[in-house]
Design an enzyme around this catalytic site. Sequence first.
Site, PDB file in Angstrom:
ATOM      1  N   VAL A 141       0.992  -1.257  -0.051  1.00  0.00           N
ATOM      2  CA  VAL A 141       0.114  -0.025  -0.046  1.00  0.00           C
ATOM      3  C   VAL A 141       0.812   1.151  -0.009  1.00  0.00           C
ATOM      4  O   VAL A 141       1.758   1.208   0.778  1.00  0.00           O
ATOM      5  CB  VAL A 141      -0.961  -0.177   1.200  1.00  0.00           C
ATOM      6  CG1 VAL A 141      -1.523   1.325   1.265  1.00  0.00           C
ATOM      7  CG2 VAL A 141      -1.703  -1.169   1.225  1.00  0.00           C
ATOM      8  N   ALA A 176       4.345   4.286   3.028  1.00  0.00           N
ATOM      9  CA  ALA A 176       4.042   3.083   2.101  1.00  0.00           C
ATOM     10  C   ALA A 176       4.114   1.827   3.392  1.00  0.00           C
ATOM     11  O   ALA A 176       4.833   1.795   4.241  1.00  0.00           O
ATOM     12  CB  ALA A 176       4.695   2.824   1.164  1.00  0.00           C
ATOM     13  N   LYS A 177       3.657   0.530   3.130  1.00  0.00           N
ATOM     14  CA  LYS A 177       3.927  -0.661   3.967  1.00  0.00           C
ATOM     15  C   LYS A 177       3.370  -1.757   3.184  1.00  0.00           C
ATOM     16  O   LYS A 177       2.417  -1.844   1.949  1.00  0.00           O
ATOM     17  CB  LYS A 177       2.895  -0.436   5.117  1.00  0.00           C
ATOM     18  CG  LYS A 177       3.560  -1.156   6.263  1.00  0.00           C
ATOM     19  CD  LYS A 177       4.652  -0.548   6.831  1.00  0.00           C
ATOM     20  CE  LYS A 177       5.194  -1.295   8.239  1.00  0.00           C
ATOM     21  NZ  LYS A 177       6.140  -0.532   8.716  1.00  0.00           N
ATOM     22  N   GLY A 178       3.985  -2.888   3.405  1.00  0.00           N
ATOM     23  CA  GLY A 178       3.625  -4.183   2.642  1.00  0.00           C
ATOM     24  C   GLY A 178       3.644  -5.350   3.732  1.00  0.00           C
ATOM     25  O   GLY A 178       4.154  -5.168   5.031  1.00  0.00           O
ATOM     26  N   ASP A 217      10.433  -5.266   8.638  1.00  0.00           N
ATOM     27  CA  ASP A 217       9.436  -4.854   9.848  1.00  0.00           C
ATOM     28  C   ASP A 217       9.330  -6.292  10.500  1.00  0.00           C
ATOM     29  O   ASP A 217      10.429  -6.958  10.450  1.00  0.00           O
ATOM     30  CB  ASP A 217       7.961  -4.418   8.987  1.00  0.00           C
ATOM     31  CG  ASP A 217       7.169  -3.734  10.106  1.00  0.00           C
ATOM     32  OD1 ASP A 217       7.343  -2.755  10.512  1.00  0.00           O
ATOM     33  OD2 ASP A 217       6.115  -4.465  10.485  1.00  0.00           O
TER      34      ASP A 217
END
Length: 427
Positions: A70, A115-117, A156
Amino acid sequence: MVAYQPLSFLQSQPCGPWEVYLEQIDRVTPHLGHLARWIDTLKHPKRILIVDVPIERDDGSIAHFEGYRVQHNTSRGPGKGGVRFHQDVTLSEVMALSAWMTVKNAAVNVPYGGAKGGIRVDPKQLSMAELQRMTRRYTSEIQIIIGPMKDIPAPDVNTNEQIMAWMMDTYSVNEGSTTTGVVTGKPVSLGGSLGRQEATGRGVFVVGCEVAALRGLDVAGMRVAIQGFGNVGGVAARLFAQSGALVVAIQDHEAAIVNEGGIDVNALLGHARSSGSVAGFAGATRLDNRDEFWEIDCDMLIPAALEQQITAANAGKIKASIVLEGANGPTTPAADDILAERGILVVPDVIANAGGVTVSYFEWVQDFSSFFWTEDEINQRLTRIMKEALAAVWQLAADRKVSLRTAAFIVGCTRVLQAREMRGLYP
């Protein structure tokens, strides 16, 4: 005109992480002046990619995993945010994490968007070969939207420098040239930065020491309880202990332990490395009820695990005078209100745990210049940025008579929306 509606598969999660973020945005909106006109910018992720990640298992069977990336906002620069591998990953979570990254990067004035995944998987159930295949397939699937000037992943939960090395290599092979700047948190041998692995925990420690001083507390002798004993909680625990604080309680995914006289953090780190948990550590007593962790008598409580850990159900039990958020989104808005009523200071995640993305920025800059700094230089720059960001938020909170979280969101959202306003809308 049709009002914005949450995605259909989020509607079954009325109290999910994305909803927590939206409530935080609603709370800051009255403080944004004319920029409030643009507030829906922060409620609409720029881009959401959901991918199927199929792999062949070691036994020859085929397994499918659901992956996400995202990009919440890129008004101030390329997207930046970690990738987590966890069995409870949801789109709501990844959306919220990407949005918090937008605010965080702006609050510490790092020129990134958010952003992040993630992949919904329990990585402990995969062999190293399977983990590599899954990582590489996921990278290939999201490659259409990532890149050193578009979106830069990082480690992460349950990901590390090895995962980042596989991601960098996959991207580079597909591009036909080595592209070290596509991810951060890499091994130093592949363009990673000294100090990156400890950066988030070190940033938590720096901010914690500054806040303690502002509240008239001496770190030496201060009682600290930490939820999470991984890359953030473990590093923060070690640094606080080295500074004379008493780390009196630790909770991880398996157990909560306590020692009123102070836990030997170095010994516990060795135990956790060998056993995989703090459970069974001889230098502390295991709590029969994990929920009793929140009732530990301490000066500073550091939630450094997952989101939504401090809720209306346990906020009234907390005895700490300071809650220092090492995790992303660990405190719900309802818990925020309870803690404020009780005079407990909450230092928000978007400031407290920004050390990781700050040193990721350093790594990205070093990769572009092919000139690398010493660890002392990294730590000095990190400390300066964290102290300056906290000072600005602390002063704004005092001037506006708002919480530190609201102040941090005012700073971050103002910077993002100013950039949005100046850039305008492409017809």
